[in-house]
Scaffold this active site. Structure first.
Site, mmCIF file in Angstrom:
data_model
loop_
_atom_site.group_PDB
_atom_site.id
_atom_site.type_symbol
_atom_site.label_atom_id
_atom_site.label_comp_id
_atom_site.label_asym_id
_atom_site.label_seq_id
_atom_site.Cartn_x
_atom_site.Cartn_y
_atom_site.Cartn_z
ATOM 1 N N GLU A 36 37.063 39.609 41.294
ATOM 2 C CA GLU A 36 37.701 40.187 40.563
ATOM 3 C C GLU A 36 38.387 39.010 39.586
ATOM 4 O O GLU A 36 38.465 37.389 40.656
ATOM 5 C CB GLU A 36 39.248 40.764 41.032
ATOM 6 C CG GLU A 36 38.847 41.852 41.344
ATOM 7 C CD GLU A 36 40.058 42.622 42.083
ATOM 8 O OE1 GLU A 36 41.242 41.742 41.199
ATOM 9 O OE2 GLU A 36 40.305 43.828 42.578
ATOM 10 N N HIS A 86 42.630 46.898 38.581
ATOM 11 C CA HIS A 86 43.454 46.277 39.864
ATOM 12 C C HIS A 86 45.238 46.670 39.563
ATOM 13 O O HIS A 86 46.276 45.452 39.354
ATOM 14 C CB HIS A 86 43.518 44.854 39.742
ATOM 15 C CG HIS A 86 44.130 44.437 41.514
ATOM 16 N ND1 HIS A 86 43.258 43.522 42.718
ATOM 17 C CD2 HIS A 86 44.950 45.150 42.263
ATOM 18 C CE1 HIS A 86 44.149 43.739 43.743
ATOM 19 N NE2 HIS A 86 45.164 44.326 43.453
HETATM 20 C C1 GLV Z 1 48.166 44.534 45.295
HETATM 21 O O1 GLV Z 1 46.943 44.491 45.242
HETATM 22 C C2 GLV Z 1 48.855 44.438 46.366
HETATM 23 O O2 GLV Z 1 47.858 44.326 47.821
HETATM 24 O O3 GLV Z 1 50.255 44.811 46.417
#
Ligand code: GLV
Length: 341
Positions: free
Chosen positions: A288, A306
């Protein structure tokens, strides 16, 4: 905890200075205000975050670090801050931090569990619905002026009602996803990854005849939707590889809102191209924010950036929890949500 408490507990009040805390990115105002009321905050306002060199520079002299999931907090960074007492990650996952090394250095590491469970579970259902009912694909079709009208056999998806949802990783988020399955008429099977846990570590805590424990392999071969909810670690990296994908039904969908590296992205592309699975809905990626070009060209893929925990309510709660952890540790109290107890 008032300023005086923290300052006196830390024994650094000769000049009434507040404990120094580095915050790697912008925070919701309520969380920042709370932190600034008891600490001297060095806030990086750049959305891009800090390069390793800048991170190593700005962390010097800091007692606290509040960081995000895309900040890599490795030995080099930790070593640049000999006085560091707490690393508060604004995320439930903490694979971005060398926790083992931090612990050896006596630094407390905290995360933000619970407050994001509902949000990520909701989003997972969004992914399941989008891929099974072709919602984002239909959106693309309309936007590109290709819709020619309603037809009996046009853009048929898979009905969820009566189908099987396989949940790999039955922690807080996996449980929350399972809890909504009945509403969609789905039965649920759950499994630990073949190597990341055992049934005894992840027992079904409530009597729910809609949810059944099965082996990793049985889950793969029998589920219509396979949804991943394991943390990322050495044992779960590339858990969904070519072998796992070939065990799945050709009509099944893969959903990933955990971490990108839990699936072998090349293997998923291969399975989609070879039509070994019907589609994939991905919220997370191996590198990412880079997303493999091949994924972009496949129609039977839903891609989101995400966003699992991305609601105003949850992101504020996550930041506030991380701030509370920093304040607790710097004030000499137990952290609220340490990653290792
Ligand atoms: C986000 O990806 C988290 O781990 O809170």
């Amino acid at each position: 905890m008032c300023t005086v408490d923290i300052v006196s507990l830390l024994g650094i009040n000769e000049h009434c200075s507040l404990p120094l805390v580095l915050v790697t990115r912008r925070l919701p105002a309520s969380a920042l205000k709370k932190l600034q009321s008891v600490c001297e905050v060095d806030l990086n306002r750049d959305h891009q975050g800090l390069s390793v060199n800048l991170l190593c520079e700005r962390i010097q002299g800091k007692l606290g670090l509040l960081c995000l999931v895309n900040d890599v907090i490795d030995r080099q960074v930790i070593d640049a801050a000999p006085e560091l007492r707490v690393i508060a990650n604004v995320a439930v996952g903490y694979d971005n931090i060398d926790v083992e090394y931090a612990s050896r250095r006596g630094i407390v590491v905290t995360n933000t569990p619970d407050v994001l469970t509902a949000s990520v579970a909701e989003f997972t259902w969004g992914l399941i619905l989008s891929i099974a009912r072709r919602i984002t694909e239909g959106d693309r079709l309309i936007r590109s002026n290709q819709w020619t009208g309603w037809a009996l056999d046009f853009m048929l998806g898979m009905e969820l009602n009566g189908k099987r949802l396989g949940i790999i990783g039955y922690g807080r988020i996996g449980r929350a996803v399972a809890a909504s399955a009945k509403a969609f008429g789905m039965n649920v099977v759950v499994a630990a990854s073949s190597s990341s846990g055992s049934k005894s570590e992840n027992t079904l805590d409530e009597e729910d005849d809609n949810i059944r424990w099965v082996s990793f392999d049985e889950l793969l071969v029998s589920s219509d939707v396979v949804s991943l909810h394991v943390p990322m670690n050495a044992k779960t990296t590339n858990l969904i590889d070519r072998r796992a994908l070939t065990r799945m039904k050709r009509t099944a969908f893969l959903v990933n809102a955990s971490r990108g590296s839990v699936v072998d992205e090349d293997a998923v592309i291969w399975a989609l191209e070879e039509k070994l699975i019907a589609g994939a809905a991905l919220d997370v990626y191996e590198s990412e924010p880079a997303v493999q070009k091949k994924l972009l060209s496949l129609e039977n893929v839903v891609l989101s950036p995400h966003l699992g925990s991305a609601t105003r309510e949850t992101r504020t709660a996550m930041a506030e929890l991380a701030v509370s952890n920093v304040i607790a540790v710097l004030g000499g109290e137990e952290p609220l949500t340490p990653v290792l107890s």
